[in-house]
Design an enzyme around this catalytic site. Structure first.
Site, PDB file in Angstrom:
ATOM      1  N   PRO B 101       0.842  -1.208   0.000  1.00  0.00           N
ATOM      2  CA  PRO B 101       0.000   0.000   0.000  1.00  0.00           C
ATOM      3  C   PRO B 101       0.879   1.260   0.000  1.00  0.00           C
ATOM      4  CG  PRO B 101      -0.703  -1.563   1.701  1.00  0.00           C
ATOM      5  CD  PRO B 101       0.614  -2.041   1.182  1.00  0.00           C
ATOM      6  N   GLY B 103       0.421   3.975   1.376  1.00  0.00           N
ATOM      7  CA  GLY B 103       0.493   4.582   2.714  1.00  0.00           C
ATOM      8  C   GLY B 103       1.640   4.039   3.544  1.00  0.00           C
ATOM      9  N   CYS B 104       2.154   2.858   3.222  1.00  0.00           N
ATOM     10  CA  CYS B 104       3.278   2.258   3.955  1.00  0.00           C
ATOM     11  C   CYS B 104       4.563   2.762   3.340  1.00  0.00           C
ATOM     12  CB  CYS B 104       3.316   0.745   3.807  1.00  0.00           C
ATOM     13  SG  CYS B 104       1.930  -0.120   4.462  1.00  0.00           S
ATOM     14  N   VAL B 105       5.465   3.269   4.182  1.00  0.00           N
ATOM     15  CA  VAL B 105       6.733   3.707   3.601  1.00  0.00           C
ATOM     16  C   VAL B 105       7.880   2.818   4.062  1.00  0.00           C
ATOM     17  CG1 VAL B 105       6.390   6.071   2.920  1.00  0.00           C
ATOM     18  CG2 VAL B 105       6.539   5.501   5.314  1.00  0.00           C
TER      19      VAL B 105
END
Lengths: 409, 105
Positions: B101, B103-105
């Site tokens: 996703p 949103g995940c870094v």
């Protein structure tokens, strides 16, 4: 008359009002800017307030001074946007119909999103520095603080200016040294990210600087709640960290009006085409700055680079021409690192921050991903540039698209 | 990129361990990835999460954030961490066979 309504008179909204007012025929267009607050804040300056480097007056000016006289300004909260009716209802009862809408309503911190954060400790031993109130309260608190465990905690990504928490850690190290109490202060940097920053090379360089400055880094910590009585922050896996002074970066969200209008994602950010800046759902709506859901940094430099793209695409769209300008996610951030030095990073959607020289390849005067005095002067100078050039829509000698020239791979 | 033999299928993974082609996914593949991720036996509740993630991915081209799982998937964050300890958004996305996703870094 065609009607353009710009929601938000912050960095992005002001630049767009100024530039479009110059470009659009005043006999054909009526431009209205709506904002609920009369004061424009230079938000990058909030970082310096806790340490007494800037005062409140350094970061505040009336919004009206920056909006050109041909543009109507209405100071009122917005009740709701009705995109299917092409109208906006304001709290003061006004109904604004529009042909084109630019949403520039920004992002704000929402401490209430985290259990126990905005509770009895709020502004007593828990502070934010993303608001003028928080930064000023923290300045008063630090003046009398005698030391202990300072915890800097990012609640959740994304946040405005993702480097600001690191800058706070660097400046805290410098400031407590100046006060002669650095040996009485333990500084902890607690983040949900796997390292000091979002991208690998910058993360490693900035992580090394934290270590050099004797700041402990706790990665992978997603805060679930604050225990005000025991002075602990606790994550979702029940890991606990003690604090004497908690400097929090609360959850950042888009404006509540976006949620009321049913136009946002789970954080009230508006789904936006990452290249054209057009709303993904409505053809006559554009979105700019922190209000978008773009996977870019939320920062003034980004809003400024986006304004070049939006300006071109807006003029194309209103004439029914194809939109050719594409935003590349360019961000450029000065990172104040304390003791009169700074670091500069320059990156976009695809290219992580790299070392090199900026803006002139090989020459500089600024050095990328490196601590220099010149980078610090860049940051100091930038406040003047912000008020006098950037907000007024004056062309700056830097490109809105990121350049690889001058960068070392 | 790496190709692995999972539940009788040859499945391709990217460098961070996310399935390249989400259409190859099935529940047996999920069970085997879950073992590798240290999650153990998958319960019905795990599959509720995985199904919501796959549905979001199909609709939006991106996996949901922890906040979206709470708001729209009806999965309280505390429970999500109990089901997928150690970074639920990432681990659940791996097991759900979708891309990482954004949103995940």
């Amino acid at each position: 008359m065609k009607k353009l309504v710009i929601l938000g008179g912050g960095t992005a909204g002001t630049i767009m009002a100024t530039r479009l007012n110059d470009a659009l025929d005043s006999g054909e267009w009526h431009i209205t800017v709506v904002d609920q607050f009369e004061t424009h804040y230079y938000q990058p300056g909030f970082l310096f307030i806790p340490f007494g480097i800037y005062s409140r007056s350094d970061v505040m000016k009336p919004k009206r001074d920056f909006i050109p006289s041909g543009v109507e300004v209405i100071f009122s909260p917005i009740e709701v946007i009705e995109p299917n009716e092409n109208r906006v209802k304001l709290d003061n009862g006004t109904i604004l119909n529009y042909d084109w809408l630019i949403i520039a309503t920004g992002a704000k911190v929402v401490p209430g999103e985290t259990e126990g954060l905005a509770d009895q400790g709020w502004f007593k031993d828990i502070f934010d520095f993303y608001t003028i109130e928080g930064a000023s309260a923290l300045q008063r608190h630090l003046k009398f603080w005698e030391g202990g465990r300072l915890v800097i905690n990012i609640s959740e990504m994304p946040i405005k200016c993702p480097v600001a928490p690191l800058e706070f850690a660097f400046l805290a190290d410098w400031w407590f040294t100046e006060q002669g109490i650095r040996d009485k202060v333990e500084i902890d940097f607690v983040t949900p990210l796997p390292g000091a920053f979002t991208r690998p090379r910058a993360s490693s360089v900035l992580g090394d600087i934290l270590q050099k400055k004797n700041v402990n880094l706790t990665p992978d910590f997603s805060i679930a709640r604050v225990d005000n009585d025991r002075k602990k922050i606790i994550d979702w896996e029940e890991k606990e960290i003690d604090y004497d002074l908690l400097v929090t970066i609360p959850v950042n969200m888009g404006d509540a009006v976006i949620a009321r209008s049913g136009m946002g994602d789970d954080l009230n950010f508006v789904p936006t085409d990452k290249q054209t800046l057009q709303s993904l759902k409505y053809e006559n709506i554009f979105v700019i700055g922190d209000a978008t859901n773009l996977p870019s940094s939320k920062a003034g430099s980004v809003a400024h680079f986006e304004s070049d793209i939006l300006f071109e695409n807006f003029l194309a769209a209103v004439e029914d021409r194809p939109m050719r300008a594409a935003f590349d996610g360019h961000a450029n951030c000065y990172i104040e690192s304390g003791f009169g030095k700074g670091i500069l990073i320059d990156f976009n959607y695809d290219t992580e921050p790299l070392p090199g020289k900026y803006p002139l390849p090989g020459i500089g005067p600024f050095s990328l991903l490196e601590e220099t005095k010149m980078n610090h002067y860049g940051k100091v100078m930038f406040r003047w540039m912000y008020w006098h050039l950037l907000l007024r829509g004056v062309e700056l000698p830097i490109e809105s698209q990121m350049l690889m020239a001058g960068k070392r791979l | 990129m790496a190709t692995e033999e999972i539940a009788g299928h040859s499945v391709e993974f990217d460098t961070e361990g996310f399935m390249v082609d989400h259409t190859l996914w099935n529940e047996d593949i999920a069970r085997e990835i879950a073992q590798k991720e240290g999650i153990g036996e998958l319960t019905e509740r795990h599959f509720d999460v995985l199904k919501f993630m796959r549905q979001e991915f199909k609709e939006k081209g991106d996996g949901p954030s922890i906040r979206a799982l709470k708001n729209r998937g009806g999965i309280p964050t505390r429970e999500l961490y109990e089901l997928f300890p150690g970074g639920p958004a990432k681990k659940a996305a791996r097991i759900a066979g979708i891309k990482k996703p954004t949103g995940c870094v």
